[in-house]
Design a protein around this motif. Structure first.
Motif, PDB file in Angstrom:
ATOM      1  N   GLY A 203     -39.257  -6.364 -33.674  1.00 26.20           N
ATOM      2  CA  GLY A 203     -37.955  -5.993 -34.332  1.00 26.20           C
ATOM      3  C   GLY A 203     -37.388  -4.961 -33.700  1.00 26.20           C
ATOM      4  N   ARG A 204     -37.915  -4.188 -32.612  1.00 30.31           N
ATOM      5  CA  ARG A 204     -37.440  -3.016 -32.065  1.00 30.31           C
ATOM      6  C   ARG A 204     -37.019  -3.292 -30.513  1.00 30.31           C
ATOM      7  N   VAL A 205     -35.814  -2.749 -30.275  1.00 31.22           N
ATOM      8  CA  VAL A 205     -35.615  -3.027 -29.011  1.00 31.22           C
ATOM      9  C   VAL A 205     -36.336  -1.891 -27.867  1.00 31.22           C
ATOM     10  N   MET A 206     -37.153  -2.380 -26.808  1.00 26.75           N
ATOM     11  CA  MET A 206     -38.042  -1.436 -26.198  1.00 26.75           C
ATOM     12  C   MET A 206     -37.542  -1.066 -24.795  1.00 26.75           C
ATOM     13  N   LEU A 207     -36.614  -1.865 -24.498  1.00 29.15           N
ATOM     14  CA  LEU A 207     -35.836  -1.753 -22.937  1.00 29.15           C
ATOM     15  C   LEU A 207     -34.583  -2.447 -22.928  1.00 29.15           C
ATOM     16  N   THR A 208     -33.888  -1.708 -22.562  1.00 31.72           N
ATOM     17  CA  THR A 208     -32.432  -2.549 -22.235  1.00 31.72           C
ATOM     18  C   THR A 208     -31.865  -1.846 -20.857  1.00 31.72           C
ATOM     19  N   GLY A 209     -31.061  -2.712 -19.832  1.00 25.46           N
ATOM     20  CA  GLY A 209     -30.594  -2.316 -18.643  1.00 25.46           C
ATOM     21  C   GLY A 209     -30.425  -3.226 -17.947  1.00 25.46           C
ATOM     22  N   SER A 210     -29.530  -3.135 -16.696  1.00 18.02           N
ATOM     23  CA  SER A 210     -29.202  -4.278 -15.856  1.00 18.02           C
ATOM     24  C   SER A 210     -30.675  -4.552 -15.012  1.00 18.02           C
ATOM     25  N   VAL A 211     -30.761  -5.909 -14.563  1.00 16.09           N
ATOM     26  CA  VAL A 211     -31.983  -6.257 -14.069  1.00 16.09           C
ATOM     27  C   VAL A 211     -32.099  -5.661 -12.779  1.00 16.09           C
ATOM     28  N   ASP A 212     -31.093  -5.438 -11.993  1.00 16.86           N
ATOM     29  CA  ASP A 212     -31.347  -4.619 -10.811  1.00 16.86           C
ATOM     30  C   ASP A 212     -31.943  -3.429 -10.866  1.00 16.86           C
ATOM     31  N   ASP A 213     -31.364  -2.618 -11.825  1.00 19.29           N
ATOM     32  CA  ASP A 213     -31.553  -1.377 -12.189  1.00 19.29           C
ATOM     33  C   ASP A 213     -33.219  -1.201 -12.681  1.00 19.29           C
ATOM     34  N   ILE A 214     -33.821  -2.153 -13.341  1.00 23.82           N
ATOM     35  CA  ILE A 214     -34.763  -2.389 -13.855  1.00 23.82           C
ATOM     36  C   ILE A 214     -35.911  -2.807 -12.815  1.00 23.82           C
ATOM     37  N   ARG A 215     -35.518  -3.532 -11.798  1.00 26.47           N
ATOM     38  CA  ARG A 215     -36.245  -4.035 -10.814  1.00 26.47           C
ATOM     39  C   ARG A 215     -36.624  -2.556  -9.896  1.00 26.47           C
ATOM     40  N   MET A 216     -35.475  -1.769  -9.601  1.00 28.16           N
ATOM     41  CA  MET A 216     -35.791  -0.648  -8.841  1.00 28.16           C
ATOM     42  C   MET A 216     -36.591   0.707  -9.250  1.00 28.16           C
ATOM     43  N   ARG A 217     -36.149   0.571 -10.852  1.00 27.15           N
ATOM     44  CA  ARG A 217     -36.837   1.727 -11.437  1.00 27.15           C
ATOM     45  C   ARG A 217     -38.353   1.240 -11.400  1.00 27.15           C
ATOM     46  N   GLU A 218     -38.718   0.249 -11.856  1.00 29.91           N
ATOM     47  CA  GLU A 218     -40.006  -0.332 -12.131  1.00 29.91           C
ATOM     48  C   GLU A 218     -40.855  -0.655 -10.941  1.00 29.91           C
ATOM     49  N   GLY A 219     -40.126  -0.782 -10.001  1.00 31.50           N
ATOM     50  CA  GLY A 219     -40.666  -1.652  -8.611  1.00 31.50           C
ATOM     51  C   GLY A 219     -41.274  -2.851  -8.932  1.00 31.50           C
ATOM     52  N   LYS A 220     -40.836  -3.818  -9.663  1.00 27.88           N
ATOM     53  CA  LYS A 220     -41.542  -4.836  -9.805  1.00 27.88           C
ATOM     54  C   LYS A 220     -40.347  -5.815 -10.552  1.00 27.88           C
ATOM     55  N   SER A 221     -40.593  -7.190 -10.533  1.00 27.30           N
ATOM     56  CA  SER A 221     -39.778  -8.146 -11.255  1.00 27.30           C
ATOM     57  C   SER A 221     -39.786  -8.184 -12.495  1.00 27.30           C
ATOM     58  N   VAL A 222     -38.674  -8.402 -13.316  1.00 28.58           N
ATOM     59  CA  VAL A 222     -38.616  -8.588 -14.828  1.00 28.58           C
ATOM     60  C   VAL A 222     -39.756  -9.129 -15.340  1.00 28.58           C
ATOM     61  N   ASP A 223     -40.067 -10.353 -14.715  1.00 32.25           N
ATOM     62  CA  ASP A 223     -41.139 -11.208 -15.138  1.00 32.25           C
ATOM     63  C   ASP A 223     -42.482 -10.543 -15.431  1.00 32.25           C
ATOM     64  N   THR A 224     -42.607  -9.940 -14.186  1.00 33.88           N
ATOM     65  CA  THR A 224     -43.926  -8.958 -14.112  1.00 33.88           C
ATOM     66  C   THR A 224     -44.014  -8.011 -15.288  1.00 33.88           C
ATOM     67  N   LEU A 225     -42.864  -7.128 -15.266  1.00 28.40           N
ATOM     68  CA  LEU A 225     -42.757  -6.092 -16.339  1.00 28.40           C
ATOM     69  C   LEU A 225     -43.001  -6.557 -17.707  1.00 28.40           C
ATOM     70  N   PHE A 226     -42.392  -7.879 -17.990  1.00 25.06           N
ATOM     71  CA  PHE A 226     -42.413  -8.413 -19.398  1.00 25.06           C
ATOM     72  C   PHE A 226     -43.798  -8.839 -19.660  1.00 25.06           C
ATOM     73  N   ARG A 227     -44.542  -9.281 -18.801  1.00 25.08           N
ATOM     74  CA  ARG A 227     -46.170  -9.536 -18.985  1.00 25.08           C
ATOM     75  C   ARG A 227     -46.808  -8.187 -19.197  1.00 25.08           C
ATOM     76  N   GLU A 228     -46.344  -7.388 -18.514  1.00 23.63           N
ATOM     77  CA  GLU A 228     -47.144  -6.069 -18.777  1.00 23.63           C
ATOM     78  C   GLU A 228     -47.023  -5.457 -20.151  1.00 23.63           C
ATOM     79  N   VAL A 229     -45.584  -5.558 -20.301  1.00 22.02           N
ATOM     80  CA  VAL A 229     -45.242  -4.851 -21.847  1.00 22.02           C
ATOM     81  C   VAL A 229     -45.949  -5.642 -22.890  1.00 22.02           C
ATOM     82  N   PHE A 230     -45.774  -6.925 -22.728  1.00 19.92           N
ATOM     83  CA  PHE A 230     -46.176  -7.822 -24.015  1.00 19.92           C
ATOM     84  C   PHE A 230     -47.635  -8.504 -23.707  1.00 19.92           C
ATOM     85  N   ARG A 231     -48.199  -8.212 -22.619  1.00 17.77           N
ATOM     86  CA  ARG A 231     -49.688  -8.642 -22.148  1.00 17.77           C
ATOM     87  C   ARG A 231     -49.643  -9.995 -22.492  1.00 17.77           C
ATOM     88  N   CYS A 232     -48.723 -10.725 -21.452  1.00 20.05           N
ATOM     89  CA  CYS A 232     -48.584 -12.181 -21.615  1.00 20.05           C
ATOM     90  C   CYS A 232     -49.438 -12.685 -20.654  1.00 20.05           C
TER      91      CYS A 232
END
Length: 232
Positions: A203-232
């Motif tokens: 029920g809480r927003v953990m992260l929000t932003g443009s996909v390009d900014d997220i990829r550049m900042r995190e150095g990984k795809s949104v899908d990979t980051l999602f799996r790490e954040v939510f342990r999918c």
């Protein structure tokens, strides 16, 4: 850019269960946005609040400066997670329903998409497969000239070929100044069409932003980051 939808300290409780917890969020026009989170994270609750199906426990939500109601239903096109059309209905019945109910419905566009899929408007829903019914519903939703399209798990439970068609339909049938909000936990299938991403959990927003900014900042795809954040 112009803000289309805004949530201010938005919360929704079901008894003792907190579905959304003081969400602050702004969505701009002209974007394709992924509302990303595991099952039970609050995605469907947020979409139902946007569409006025649920009322907030506290906080506010505005679309074009209006709280959900008669004025916002004129500009928000909603695809629920489940098909809601009655099985006895013909496709032509649904076309007439949408034409009568929504001033922004483009029946010519809907017929073109139906014919491209070889769906006869005189066929009844009960004669169709689950996937075809879902395509009919998506076509109706995307044939409105809305400001905001809210699509709740549009690619869940369909085969890869159907997913490709659904995504193609979404990205080619919305107005340039409109926004598409896609709720899903299947990130890899939609990442390439997204402009922005909203990660939501418990029920809480953990992260929000443009996909390009997220990829550049995190150095990984949104899908990979999602799996790490939510342990999918």
């Amino acid at each position: 850019m112009e803000t289309l939808m805004e949530c201010q300290q938005l919360s929704k409780h079901y008894g003792n269960k907190i579905a959304l917890d003081h969400i602050n969020l702004a969505i701009e026009r002209g974007r394709i946005i992924g509302l990303l989170g595991p099952n039970g994270s609050g995605k469907t609750t947020l979409i139902k609040l946007i569409n006025g199906i649920l009322a907030p426990t506290s906080g506010n939500i505005y679309i074009n400066g209006h709280p959900p109601g008669v004025e916002t239903k004129k500009v928000v096109s909603y695809l629920p997670e489940r098909t809601y059309f009655n099985s006895w209905m013909k496709v032509t019945d649904i076309l007439h329903f949408f034409s009568d109910f929504y001033a922004d419905f483009d029946s010519r566009r809907a017929l073109e998409m139906l014919h491209r899929l070889n769906i006869n408007e005189n066929d009844r829903l009960r004669t169709m497969s689950k996937g075809t019914k879902e395509k009919v519903q998506l076509i109706m939703v995307m044939s409105r000239n809305a400001d905001l399209y809210c699509l709740d798990e549009p690619i869940g439970g369909v085969d890869p070929a159907a997913r490709d068609y659904i995504l193609q339909t979404i990205i080619t049938n919305y107005r340039e100044n409109a926004t598409v909000l896609i709720s899903t936990h299947l990130i890899s299938d939609i990442e390439n069409v997204l402009d922005d991403a909203i990660f939501i959990q418990n029920g809480r927003v953990m992260l929000t932003g443009s996909v390009d900014d997220i990829r550049m900042r995190e150095g990984k795809s949104v899908d990979t980051l999602f799996r790490e954040v939510f342990r999918c």
